[in-house]
Design a protein around this motif. Sequence first.
Motif, PDB file in Angstrom:
ATOM      1  N   ASP A  81       4.015  -0.928  -6.007  1.00  0.00           N
ATOM      2  CA  ASP A  81       3.718   0.394  -5.459  1.00  0.00           C
ATOM      3  C   ASP A  81       5.059   1.083  -5.260  1.00  0.00           C
ATOM      4  OD1 ASP A  81       1.084  -0.348  -5.395  1.00  0.00           O
ATOM      5  OD2 ASP A  81       0.937  -0.526  -3.218  1.00  0.00           O
ATOM      6  N   LYS A 121       5.181  -1.550   0.157  1.00  0.00           N
ATOM      7  CA  LYS A 121       3.950  -2.339   0.235  1.00  0.00           C
ATOM      8  C   LYS A 121       3.230  -1.980   1.496  1.00  0.00           C
ATOM      9  CE  LYS A 121       0.750  -4.697  -0.918  1.00  0.00           C
ATOM     10  NZ  LYS A 121      -0.058  -3.791  -0.257  1.00  0.00           N
ATOM     11  N   TYR A 127      -2.924   0.039   3.194  1.00  0.00           N
ATOM     12  CA  TYR A 127      -2.426   1.290   2.608  1.00  0.00           C
ATOM     13  C   TYR A 127      -1.434   2.043   3.506  1.00  0.00           C
ATOM     14  CZ  TYR A 127      -5.338   1.025  -1.560  1.00  0.00           C
ATOM     15  OH  TYR A 127      -5.908   0.644  -2.749  1.00  0.00           O
ATOM     16  N   GLY A 174      -0.987  10.266  -9.894  1.00  0.00           N
ATOM     17  CA  GLY A 174      -0.803  11.696 -10.154  1.00  0.00           C
ATOM     18  C   GLY A 174      -1.228  12.162 -11.534  1.00  0.00           C
ATOM     19  N   GLY A 216      -6.547   7.298 -10.537  1.00  0.00           N
ATOM     20  CA  GLY A 216      -7.218   7.037  -9.267  1.00  0.00           C
ATOM     21  C   GLY A 216      -8.079   8.215  -8.865  1.00  0.00           C
ATOM     22  N   SER A 217      -7.500   9.104  -8.056  1.00  0.00           N
ATOM     23  CA  SER A 217      -8.256  10.210  -7.468  1.00  0.00           C
ATOM     24  C   SER A 217      -9.032  11.028  -8.500  1.00  0.00           C
ATOM     25  CB  SER A 217      -7.299  11.147  -6.712  1.00  0.00           C
ATOM     26  OG  SER A 217      -6.525  10.404  -5.800  1.00  0.00           O
ATOM     27  N   SER A 241      -8.288   3.098 -11.379  1.00  0.00           N
ATOM     28  CA  SER A 241      -7.948   2.378 -10.153  1.00  0.00           C
ATOM     29  C   SER A 241      -8.876   2.846  -9.041  1.00  0.00           C
ATOM     30  CB  SER A 241      -6.486   2.672  -9.800  1.00  0.00           C
ATOM     31  OG  SER A 241      -6.214   2.308  -8.475  1.00  0.00           O
ATOM     32  N   ASP A 293     -10.021   2.685  -5.067  1.00  0.00           N
ATOM     33  CA  ASP A 293      -9.522   2.370  -3.720  1.00  0.00           C
ATOM     34  C   ASP A 293     -10.668   2.444  -2.713  1.00  0.00           C
ATOM     35  OD1 ASP A 293      -6.716   2.321  -4.550  1.00  0.00           O
ATOM     36  OD2 ASP A 293      -6.886   4.494  -4.742  1.00  0.00           O
ATOM     37  N   ASP A 300      -6.132  -5.063   1.626  1.00  0.00           N
ATOM     38  CA  ASP A 300      -4.764  -4.816   1.164  1.00  0.00           C
ATOM     39  C   ASP A 300      -3.735  -5.318   2.173  1.00  0.00           C
ATOM     40  OD1 ASP A 300      -2.624  -3.479  -0.390  1.00  0.00           O
ATOM     41  OD2 ASP A 300      -2.576  -2.093   1.315  1.00  0.00           O
ATOM     42  N   GLY A 301      -2.819  -6.153   1.691  1.00  0.00           N
ATOM     43  CA  GLY A 301      -1.714  -6.626   2.521  1.00  0.00           C
ATOM     44  C   GLY A 301      -2.102  -7.621   3.599  1.00  0.00           C
ATOM     45  N   SER A 306      -5.897  -6.788  -4.130  1.00  0.00           N
ATOM     46  CA  SER A 306      -5.820  -6.645  -2.678  1.00  0.00           C
ATOM     47  C   SER A 306      -6.211  -7.927  -1.942  1.00  0.00           C
ATOM     48  CB  SER A 306      -6.686  -5.515  -2.120  1.00  0.00           C
ATOM     49  OG  SER A 306      -6.360  -4.281  -2.726  1.00  0.00           O
ATOM     50  N   GLY A 307      -5.251  -8.459  -1.197  1.00  0.00           N
ATOM     51  CA  GLY A 307      -5.537  -9.550  -0.280  1.00  0.00           C
ATOM     52  C   GLY A 307      -5.016 -10.922  -0.641  1.00  0.00           C
ATOM     53  N   ALA A 339       0.664  -8.120  -4.895  1.00  0.00           N
ATOM     54  CA  ALA A 339       1.909  -7.405  -4.647  1.00  0.00           C
ATOM     55  C   ALA A 339       2.720  -8.124  -3.574  1.00  0.00           C
ATOM     56  CB  ALA A 339       1.597  -5.969  -4.234  1.00  0.00           C
ATOM     57  N   GLY A 340       2.236  -8.055  -2.343  1.00  0.00           N
ATOM     58  CA  GLY A 340       2.998  -8.542  -1.189  1.00  0.00           C
ATOM     59  C   GLY A 340       3.530  -9.959  -1.323  1.00  0.00           C
TER      60      GLY A 340
HETATM   61  O1  1PR Z   1      -4.879   8.879  -7.082  1.00  0.00           O
HETATM   62  O2  1PR Z   1      -4.374   8.899  -9.483  1.00  0.00           O
HETATM   63  O3  1PR Z   1      -2.668   9.628  -7.849  1.00  0.00           O
HETATM   64  O4  1PR Z   1      -3.309   7.247  -8.078  1.00  0.00           O
HETATM   65  C1  1PR Z   1      -2.644   6.747  -6.944  1.00  0.00           C
HETATM   66  C2  1PR Z   1      -2.530   5.283  -7.105  1.00  0.00           C
HETATM   67  O5  1PR Z   1      -1.712   4.794  -6.050  1.00  0.00           O
HETATM   68  C3  1PR Z   1      -3.860   4.568  -7.012  1.00  0.00           C
HETATM   69  O6  1PR Z   1      -3.902   3.551  -8.001  1.00  0.00           O
HETATM   70  C4  1PR Z   1      -3.849   3.940  -5.630  1.00  0.00           C
HETATM   71  O7  1PR Z   1      -4.465   2.666  -5.660  1.00  0.00           O
HETATM   72  C5  1PR Z   1      -2.374   3.785  -5.337  1.00  0.00           C
HETATM   73  N1  1PR Z   1      -2.052   3.980  -3.914  1.00  0.00           N
HETATM   74  C6  1PR Z   1      -2.075   5.153  -3.255  1.00  0.00           C
HETATM   75  N2  1PR Z   1      -1.674   4.957  -1.976  1.00  0.00           N
HETATM   76  C7  1PR Z   1      -1.416   3.669  -1.836  1.00  0.00           C
HETATM   77  C8  1PR Z   1      -0.941   3.016  -0.614  1.00  0.00           C
HETATM   78  O8  1PR Z   1      -0.797   1.796  -0.555  1.00  0.00           O
HETATM   79  N3  1PR Z   1      -0.694   3.790   0.425  1.00  0.00           N
HETATM   80  N4  1PR Z   1      -1.491   1.779  -3.282  1.00  0.00           N
HETATM   81  C9  1PR Z   1      -1.647   3.046  -3.054  1.00  0.00           C
HETATM   82  C10 1PR Z   1      -2.448   1.008  -3.686  1.00  0.00           C
HETATM   83  C11 1PR Z   1      -3.025  -1.154  -3.701  1.00  0.00           C
HETATM   84  C12 1PR Z   1      -2.524  -2.098  -4.696  1.00  0.00           C
HETATM   85  C13 1PR Z   1      -1.817  -3.231  -4.020  1.00  0.00           C
HETATM   86  C14 1PR Z   1      -2.870  -4.270  -3.854  1.00  0.00           C
HETATM   87  C15 1PR Z   1      -2.335  -5.654  -3.690  1.00  0.00           C
HETATM   88  N5  1PR Z   1      -2.005  -0.241  -3.450  1.00  0.00           N
HETATM   89  O9  1PR Z   1      -1.711  -1.474  -5.584  1.00  0.00           O
HETATM   90  O10 1PR Z   1      -0.800  -3.542  -4.839  1.00  0.00           O
HETATM   91  O11 1PR Z   1      -3.702  -3.936  -2.769  1.00  0.00           O
HETATM   92  O12 1PR Z   1      -1.614  -5.763  -2.516  1.00  0.00           O
HETATM   93  P1  1PR Z   1      -1.490  -7.156  -1.777  1.00  0.00           P
HETATM   94  O13 1PR Z   1      -1.419  -8.211  -2.856  1.00  0.00           O
HETATM   95  O14 1PR Z   1      -0.183  -7.074  -1.066  1.00  0.00           O
HETATM   96  O15 1PR Z   1      -2.667  -7.298  -0.891  1.00  0.00           O
HETATM   97  P2  1PR Z   1      -3.835   8.745  -8.092  1.00  0.00           P
END
Ligand code: 1PR
Length: 543
Positions: free
Chosen positions: A240, A253, A257, A327, A359-360, A396, A398, A468-469, A494-495, A517-518
């Motif tokens: 991320d 991370k 979120y 984006g 995503g969005s 993606s 969420d 997540d995390g 996630s997790g 990720a984490g």
């Molecule tokens: O909406 O098209 O602009 O895409 C934004 C992208 O950014 C999406 O794929 C969305 O999942 C990601 N995103 C937005 N905000 C966050 C945030 O964390 N604040 N991250 C975010 C998403 C989730 C995973 C993470 C896993 C594993 N992060 O990417 O890596 O949950 O984590 P873990 O193993 O530590 O539990 P758009």
Amino acid sequence: STSDSVVTLLDYGAGNVRSIRNALRHLGFSIKDVQTPGDILNADRLIFPGVGAFAPAMDVLNKTGMGEALCTYIENDRPFLGICLGLQLLFDSSEENGPVKGLGVIPGTVGRFDSSAGGIRVPHIGWNALQVGNASDILDDVGNRHVYFVHSYRAIPSNENKDWVSSTCHYGESFISSIRRGNVHAVQFHPEKSGGMMFYSKVGLSVLRRFLDPKSSSKQKPEEGKKASKLAKRVIACLDVRTNDKGDLVVTKGDQYDVREQSNENEVRNLGKPVDLARQYYKDGADEISFLNITGFRDFPLGDLPMIQVLRYTSENVFVPLTVGGGIRDFTDATGRYYSSLEVAAEYFRSGADKISIGSDAVYAAEEFIKSGAKTGKSSLEQISRVYGNQAVVVSIDPRRVYVNDPDDVPYKVIRVTNPGPNGEEYAWYQCTVSGGREGRPIGAYELAKAVEELGAGEILLNCIDCDGQGKGFDTDLVKLISDSVGIPVIASSGAGTPEHFSEVFETTNASAALAAGIFHRKEVPIQSVKEHLLEKSIEVRM
Ligand code: 1PR
């Protein structure tokens, strides 16, 4: 450079051949681009990495006279290597938006994988095993190893083409993974994405090296260790990425979120530099790397040149697939200039991405599609998958878990949860969010997944905000629900907190890949330990 170190590349401009360019440079070759049919006829060695769809590729070859030159070049047994579509185009015809006539060098028709027959997911994405015949030469180093495929169409071995086939691969059925006759080679898999010459699983670039310089390569002893036998479950490292308050691009991370430290300064958590970490994970054996530009929903990504730089630098020496998200949407900047999502995606592909992730914007497109029941063809998802193929488009998701007492409480797909909610609720639905989890939308993860599959997504990256995390394991209820509902590959995310969480998600759901990720960023569990654990559990992985 002497002619010994020049390779001629046929790039008709339909997509990303940056990775092949990077791989060739990495091997010490310089590239001469084909401009005219004469350049093909005069080549010492020619690489043809087909990208995009069959029909437009044939159009270009026919209109420019390059198709005829290619046929002559191949007839004269000149050194040739086709990759992916570069293999398929050699056949008589393809069913891809067709039938469409091919170059007709090899007898046979290219058709779509039949997902109903083998219970397989289409596209065929990931690391699979080859059954290598005699005299393949360029495949001599592949041995027991997996190589990377990404495609929905394939050629089938038959009596008519059996003299050409040098290896097959099994995916629901046996299909042609490479052909060879004299100096003419073609591979359905991607050598430029199947690992490097050093570190982990030294397969991909050695295929290219053996083609480029047959004299230098001696036959290797067969590999020790477990033999690759089928499509491997993928382990993906996710970065991320965002700019911190000091203006540096960092890997961060979140904790459900929330990426800011719980300290007084409240700064964005900094877990390292994107390019360095990506290289590290590549060396450690990550099967794929994802970059998510997590503030892309507010900052326009083409304004965010650092992310494009990250891709450029990473793709120079990371030879596994790269995904980038964040984006991707239509955008009008402060000066009133309009950018289409296709332009944003094109820039990402040009910079070294193999897949883009939405995503969005995919949530809005799915809501629209469900409401009207009609495809407009205008969403970023539809446009990008039409131009680059659905295997290049990840959606993606969420979602956030919402507990309910009764399945009839909400108009969304509800499941019985393994662990009841805080008030003893036995059911839940998974609400989709946009803008990095900031806004909940009136659509569930199930409804979204079904809709985006229809709209052209090739894969689903399934996150879960609750997990997540947390390091407590994947939400297997959610992963099972989604991976049982769609026919495209699903990446569980996630997790993850331990290697056992990976075997759990693969044993209890139909996920094709698991992403974390984490645990990787904090060096709690190396990727290698995850793979060794999966191997112990008899789950196929790339080693
Ligand atoms: O909406 O098209 O602009 O895409 C934004 C992208 O950014 C999406 O794929 C969305 O999942 C990601 N995103 C937005 N905000 C966050 C945030 O964390 N604040 N991250 C975010 C998403 C989730 C995973 C993470 C896993 C594993 N992060 O990417 O890596 O949950 O984590 P873990 O193993 O530590 O539990 P758009």
